[in-house]
Each structure stands twice: as C-alpha cells, then as structure tokens.
Design an enzyme around this catalytic site. Structure first.
Site, PDB file in Angstrom:
ATOM      1  N   HIS A  96     112.353  38.181  55.184  1.00 46.00           N
ATOM      2  CA  HIS A  96     113.767  38.044  54.845  1.00 46.00           C
ATOM      3  C   HIS A  96     114.620  38.997  55.675  1.00 46.00           C
ATOM      4  O   HIS A  96     114.162  40.045  56.133  1.00 46.00           O
ATOM      5  CB  HIS A  96     114.009  38.312  53.354  1.00 46.00           C
ATOM      6  CG  HIS A  96     113.682  39.714  52.919  1.00 46.00           C
ATOM      7  ND1 HIS A  96     112.385  40.171  52.757  1.00 46.00           N
ATOM      8  CD2 HIS A  96     114.482  40.768  52.611  1.00 46.00           C
ATOM      9  CE1 HIS A  96     112.397  41.432  52.369  1.00 46.00           C
ATOM     10  NE2 HIS A  96     113.672  41.832  52.286  1.00 46.00           N
TER      11      HIS A  96
ATOM     12  N   ASP B  11     117.972  41.183  54.959  1.00 45.31           N
ATOM     13  CA  ASP B  11     118.615  41.644  53.730  1.00 45.31           C
ATOM     14  C   ASP B  11     119.971  40.981  53.507  1.00 45.31           C
ATOM     15  O   ASP B  11     120.822  40.928  54.409  1.00 45.31           O
ATOM     16  CB  ASP B  11     118.812  43.164  53.772  1.00 45.31           C
ATOM     17  CG  ASP B  11     117.540  43.923  53.449  1.00 45.31           C
ATOM     18  OD1 ASP B  11     116.641  43.349  52.820  1.00 45.31           O
ATOM     19  OD2 ASP B  11     117.450  45.108  53.844  1.00 45.31           O
TER      20      ASP B  11
ATOM     21  N   HIS C   4     112.154  41.427  57.715  1.00 44.57           N
ATOM     22  CA  HIS C   4     111.069  42.340  57.348  1.00 44.57           C
ATOM     23  C   HIS C   4     110.327  41.819  56.127  1.00 44.57           C
ATOM     24  O   HIS C   4     110.793  40.916  55.420  1.00 44.57           O
ATOM     25  CB  HIS C   4     111.583  43.770  57.116  1.00 44.57           C
ATOM     26  CG  HIS C   4     112.661  43.880  56.103  1.00 44.57           C
ATOM     27  ND1 HIS C   4     113.988  43.561  56.354  1.00 44.57           N
ATOM     28  CD2 HIS C   4     112.638  44.289  54.803  1.00 44.57           C
ATOM     29  CE1 HIS C   4     114.723  43.766  55.281  1.00 44.57           C
ATOM     30  NE2 HIS C   4     113.931  44.206  54.322  1.00 44.57           N
TER      31      HIS C   4
ATOM     32  N   ARG D  24     116.633  53.683  49.813  1.00 43.31           N
ATOM     33  CA  ARG D  24     117.239  52.936  50.914  1.00 43.31           C
ATOM     34  C   ARG D  24     118.758  52.997  50.854  1.00 43.31           C
ATOM     35  O   ARG D  24     119.359  52.954  49.779  1.00 43.31           O
ATOM     36  CB  ARG D  24     116.799  51.464  50.838  1.00 43.31           C
ATOM     37  CG  ARG D  24     117.205  50.644  52.038  1.00 43.31           C
ATOM     38  CD  ARG D  24     117.078  49.153  51.753  1.00 43.31           C
ATOM     39  NE  ARG D  24     118.132  48.697  50.848  1.00 43.31           N
ATOM     40  CZ  ARG D  24     118.199  47.464  50.356  1.00 43.31           C
ATOM     41  NH1 ARG D  24     117.267  46.585  50.629  1.00 43.31           N
ATOM     42  NH2 ARG D  24     119.192  47.127  49.551  1.00 43.31           N
TER      43      ARG D  24
END
Length: 283
Positions: A98, A100, A259, A274
């Site tokens: 995917h 993000d 990723h 994150r």
C-alpha cells in the site's frame, strides 16, 4: 554522512548522522532530501532521539497529519504510535502492499518511522519503487492507462472490521477520492504507477468505446487490468527489505513507493512510532 545503497533500484542506509541534530542543519537537511528523492526510502541506525526531535525532523519537510483510526500521541500531535503486543487482535491493514492514505484527497508526502521495540527476529518492512514499476510496463499498457483515473477509499480497509454504523460514519468523514492512475512526481517530474491493492477499488473512466467491445469487458476487463497493475508491487527487482533494530528509522517518499509490513513474527511486542508529512494533490 555515509551513504550505502541497499539495492540497485531502491533504498539506502545513511550513517554518521543524528536526526535530532540534522533538523537544525539546513545544508544537511537539503542533502537528506536529495537522497530521499534518489533512493525513495532511506534508513538510519542508532537514532536515540526524543519524540520531540522525531517530530521536529519530520516537520522540516511539511506539516504533520493525524491518523483517523489510530490517532496521535497526546503530547506530540502528528506522532502515531503503532504498538503490537502478544494480546493484540489480528488485523491485516499493514501486511499488504500500500501507499499510505491514498484515500485522502492529498495523500502524505512521506513518513518517518522509528522502531522503539521489535521482535528478536521477523517483523521486517519492505518497500517497492513504483517509478521503476511504471517504467518497465509494456508500452501498450502505458498507452492504455495514461488517461485513466481510479477511486481510492478507506471504507473497505480500515472500515471493514467496524460495525456498519461506524464504517459508514468513517466513509462519510473521509469520502472516496479519485486520483490519476499514473501520477507525476512534483519534485522530480517522474511518472509513477499510483494504484495499490489496499485502497484502490476501481477505474472511474475505463468504460469507453476504446476499451469496451461488449458489456463483459466493463467489469472483468477493468478489474483484470487493475489487478495486473497492483501486482507490479510484487516484483522483487523493484523492492528492498529492511530488518529493524531498536532506534532504527526509515524515511520514505510516499509519492513514489509502496510498503508492506511483514507479519511473520510470533506473539510479542513490536512498537513503532510514525510521523506522516502532509502532501499535495496528485496530478
């Protein structure tokens, strides 16, 4: 600063740099940005930095955004805690290819992910170069997809495990968006294959006389093409795989990569933090 490329197409590890200090050095930040554009994802080891320094580094590239499901750290807006424990219920939002938040009108520019605690083995993350994935497509496919646009949504991913009322409320808050199938990188002018298996649901302008002979071509024809395009992320020659250690950091360009967080580890703690940097409208 030392730079060690990890594959021929994507990824480099940067040594002899502290991200807390780097955030206060304009020339070093410019160099890091150039390396990000070149390698798509860059890695740093032994970054014993504070949450405030993590946030300050990411903010040098733009404003930070919250996650609508996970939320942010109460003292550090924009810092998302992705914590797995032996008791965490199984979920499958991370271990799929995917980009993000393509369900946003303006998906993130990039993200800075730091490992707080990880399994002794397993739990790697993989990235794939979607510029290279586009570049190596057959020319007839490039011609077909050049004018296409696709729908992206949050409902069928994060919303799938929610009760129907919450799922519909999530979709109402974040309605589906439409992006070009091939986007242009705003800094490098490169062409990027911009569909992913997690959030892209269908083409919005495929059913034209040029693509459809009979009604049967509409759904199977378009879905087969979309499946073919999303499967390009599976090609190992476009990928890099990173093994986490405590205080390792990954910084990726979300515009040109996808990723995949590999969930191959036994029940244990895996704690990641994150920051996601706001991006611009794909074109």
């Amino acid at each position: 600063m030392q730079v060690e490329p990890l594959t021929c197409t994507i990824g480099a590890e940067l040594g002899n740099v502290n991200l807390g200090a780097a955030a206060e050095d304009d020339s070093l930040m410019a160099e890091i940005r150039a390396l990000l554009l070149k390698h798509r994802v860059i890695f740093f080891r032994d970054q014993d930095i504070t949450r405030a320094q993590h946030v300050a580094f990411a903010r040098r590239f733009g404003e930070l955004e919250d996650h609508p499901v996970v939320g942010s750290h109460p003292d550090h807006p924009g810092l998302v805690q992705i914590y797995k424990t032996p008791e965490s219920p199984p979920e499958r939002n991370e271990n799929s290819w995917h980009t993000d938040a393509t369900w946003r009108e303006k998906p993130p520019l990039g993200a800075v992910l730091r490992c707080i605690e990880c399994p002794p083995v397993g739990g790697d993350t993989m990235w794939v170069n979607m510029v290279e994935a586009y570049r190596q497509l057959p020319e007839d496919i490039k011609t077909t997809i050049a004018p296409l646009r696709a729908r992206h949504g949050i409902e069928q991913s994060f919303g799938a495990v929610m009760p129907i009322e919450k799922r519909l409320a999530l979709k109402a808050q974040y309605p589906d968006v439409e992006h070009p199938v091939v986007r242009t990188h705003p800094e490098t002018d490169e062409k990027i294959l911009f569909v992913n298996a997690s959030f892209t649901t269908h083409f919005t302008n495929y059913n034209t006389p040029a693509n459809v002979r009979f009604g049967l071509d509409k759904s199977p024809g378009s879905s087969q093409l979309l499946n073919y395009l999303t499967s390009q992320a599976n090609i190992p020659e476009f990928q890099v795989r990173f093994r986490w250690k405590k205080n390792s950091v990954a910084f990726w360009d979300n515009r040109s990569t996808q990723h995949y967080a590999v969930m191959d580890y036994p029940p244990c703690h895996r704690k990641m933090e994150r920051t996601a940097i706001m991006g611009d409208l794909p074109y």
